[in-house]
Design a protein around this motif. Structure first.
Motif, PDB file in Angstrom:
ATOM      1  N   LEU A 236      -8.069  -5.098   5.177  1.00 51.05           N
ATOM      2  CA  LEU A 236      -9.420  -4.705   5.576  1.00 51.05           C
ATOM      3  C   LEU A 236      -9.600  -4.942   7.077  1.00 51.05           C
ATOM      4  O   LEU A 236      -8.925  -5.806   7.671  1.00 51.05           O
ATOM      5  N   PRO A 237     -10.519  -4.215   7.716  1.00 54.20           N
ATOM      6  CA  PRO A 237     -10.814  -4.479   9.126  1.00 54.20           C
ATOM      7  C   PRO A 237     -11.369  -5.890   9.306  1.00 54.20           C
ATOM      8  O   PRO A 237     -11.969  -6.461   8.381  1.00 54.20           O
TER       9      PRO A 237
ATOM     10  N   GLU B 244       0.843  -1.192   0.000  1.00 57.09           N
ATOM     11  CA  GLU B 244       0.000   0.000   0.000  1.00 57.09           C
ATOM     12  C   GLU B 244       0.879   1.243   0.000  1.00 57.09           C
ATOM     13  O   GLU B 244       1.885   1.306   0.706  1.00 57.09           O
ATOM     14  N   PHE B 245       0.477   2.211  -0.808  1.00 56.89           N
ATOM     15  CA  PHE B 245       1.196   3.475  -0.899  1.00 56.89           C
ATOM     16  C   PHE B 245       0.229   4.617  -0.598  1.00 56.89           C
ATOM     17  O   PHE B 245      -0.953   4.400  -0.355  1.00 56.89           O
ATOM     18  N   LEU B 246       0.750   5.838  -0.612  1.00 57.91           N
ATOM     19  CA  LEU B 246      -0.097   6.999  -0.371  1.00 57.91           C
ATOM     20  C   LEU B 246      -1.231   7.022  -1.380  1.00 57.91           C
ATOM     21  O   LEU B 246      -1.014   6.898  -2.582  1.00 57.91           O
ATOM     22  N   GLU B 247      -2.449   7.194  -0.891  1.00 56.05           N
ATOM     23  CA  GLU B 247      -3.600   7.244  -1.777  1.00 56.05           C
ATOM     24  C   GLU B 247      -4.741   7.978  -1.085  1.00 56.05           C
ATOM     25  O   GLU B 247      -4.737   8.148   0.140  1.00 56.05           O
ATOM     26  N   LEU B 248      -5.704   8.441  -1.874  1.00 52.52           N
ATOM     27  CA  LEU B 248      -6.904   9.030  -1.299  1.00 52.52           C
ATOM     28  C   LEU B 248      -7.611   7.976  -0.466  1.00 52.52           C
ATOM     29  O   LEU B 248      -7.659   6.799  -0.837  1.00 52.52           O
ATOM     30  N   LYS B 249      -8.165   8.397   0.661  1.00 49.02           N
ATOM     31  CA  LYS B 249      -8.799   7.448   1.575  1.00 49.02           C
ATOM     32  C   LYS B 249      -9.863   6.619   0.872  1.00 49.02           C
ATOM     33  O   LYS B 249      -9.925   5.395   1.017  1.00 49.02           O
ATOM     34  N   GLU B 250     -10.703   7.293   0.076  1.00 46.47           N
ATOM     35  CA  GLU B 250     -11.794   6.584  -0.581  1.00 46.47           C
ATOM     36  C   GLU B 250     -11.274   5.593  -1.629  1.00 46.47           C
ATOM     37  O   GLU B 250     -11.817   4.502  -1.802  1.00 46.47           O
TER      38      GLU B 250
ATOM     39  N   GLU C 123      -9.616  -0.040  -3.208  1.00 42.40           N
ATOM     40  CA  GLU C 123      -8.559  -0.984  -3.586  1.00 42.40           C
ATOM     41  C   GLU C 123      -8.526  -2.181  -2.642  1.00 42.40           C
ATOM     42  O   GLU C 123      -8.316  -3.321  -3.070  1.00 42.40           O
ATOM     43  N   ARG C 124      -8.710  -1.936  -1.353  1.00 43.38           N
ATOM     44  CA  ARG C 124      -8.702  -3.027  -0.380  1.00 43.38           C
ATOM     45  C   ARG C 124      -9.849  -3.993  -0.632  1.00 43.38           C
ATOM     46  O   ARG C 124      -9.670  -5.211  -0.553  1.00 43.38           O
ATOM     47  N   GLU C 125     -11.018  -3.430  -0.923  1.00 41.35           N
ATOM     48  CA  GLU C 125     -12.169  -4.278  -1.223  1.00 41.35           C
ATOM     49  C   GLU C 125     -11.924  -5.110  -2.472  1.00 41.35           C
ATOM     50  O   GLU C 125     -12.267  -6.291  -2.526  1.00 41.35           O
ATOM     51  N   GLU C 126     -11.321  -4.493  -3.479  1.00 41.61           N
ATOM     52  CA  GLU C 126     -11.050  -5.190  -4.735  1.00 41.61           C
ATOM     53  C   GLU C 126     -10.046  -6.326  -4.533  1.00 41.61           C
ATOM     54  O   GLU C 126     -10.202  -7.427  -5.078  1.00 41.61           O
TER      55      GLU C 126
END
Length: 263
Positions: free
Chosen positions: A237-238, A182-188, A193-196
């Motif tokens: 993901l949580p 994971e790199f710097l990215e917009l929160k949304e 991306e995590r869901e995908e």
């Protein structure tokens, strides 16, 4: 609120992200992207920063910068001010265009450097703006293949291509590898991306075990455990969301994490 001091990179490279204030779209047309690139190039010419990679999206920018913290901060500040003056005058508005404080993370080694480059170049692909990184006009991807780009630092380019033994074929292949870090990215965008990633893991195991949906694997504990371990490792993901997607409970996810001593 006290600002946390930026971590200093011993390699001199940083991944920088700038986003529109209040999540606003800031690059409404090509002229604004051209102007941003002009201001970025001005800071390069003034010797404040060197650019190893970049990508201009519609509401944020990714940069792979070589500099020291002070010079980098000053360069970003100047770009912000000049871009805001032009933008506000054009659209008859006032206030910040970019968020006040840009985000940055240090690049620790060569492997980290090329991963960050791949992540930056593949931003438009992940956003479904193009099917291949080379199709996007507003990134440095093609600068490493055949396009002359005054923005890209020649020393950085030579060093990066040296990692691929100068092979454009290997450079292209590297960009097709799925990103696990994971790199710097917009929160949304990060959440998406995590869901995908999680969905791809579930799909892989369903296809592997010839079932149509994960619910058919719930009673096969060893398989389900394997799926959850991979989701914990790769999706970030949580636990609550992993439990929802796998049809289990948060308690089961917690116990698997403890069993494998995962963070």
């Amino acid at each position: 609120m006290v600002r946390v001091a930026r971590e200093e990179s011993h390699t001199g490279y940083y991944h920088v992200m700038m986003r529109g204030n209040n999540k606003n779209m800031i690059f409404n047309n090509a002229s604004e992207k051209y102007y941003f690139l002009e201001q970025l190039n001005l800071q390069v010419e003034e010797g404040n920063i060197a650019i190893a990679a970049y990508c201009i999206m519609d509401n944020h920018v990714h940069l792979l910068v070589k500099s020291d913290i002070e010079s980098m901060s000053e360069a970003i500040k100047r770009i912000n001010i000049r871009f805001a003056l032009r933008y506000n005058n054009k659209y008859e508005r006032v206030g910040h265009v970019f968020q006040n404080r840009f985000k940055s993370e240090v690049i620790n080694n060569e492997g980290h450097l090329i991963q960050a480059m791949r992540y930056i170049h593949n931003n438009p692909v992940k956003a479904n703006m193009v099917s291949k990184a080379e199709e996007y006009k507003w990134s440095s991807y093609n600068s490493y293949i055949n396009k002359q780009d005054r923005l890209v630092d020649s020393e950085s380019k030579q060093m990066i291509m040296g990692i691929f033994s100068g092979s454009i074929k290997e450079y292209r292949k590297f960009h097709l590898i799925d990103e696990t870090e994971e790199f710097l990215e917009l929160k949304e965008d990060l959440e998406r991306e995590r869901e995908e990633k999680a969905r791809k893991i579930i799909l892989y195991y369903c296809e592997k075990h010839k079932v149509n949906k994960i619910e058919e694997l719930v009673n096969k504990r060893y398989i389900l455990e394997e799926i959850i371990v991979e989701m914990l490792n790769k999706s970030h993901l949580p636990h609550r969301r992993i439990a929802e997607m796998t049809g289990t409970t948060r308690g089961i996810v917690n116990s698997i994490q403890k069993k494998y001593k995962m963070r």
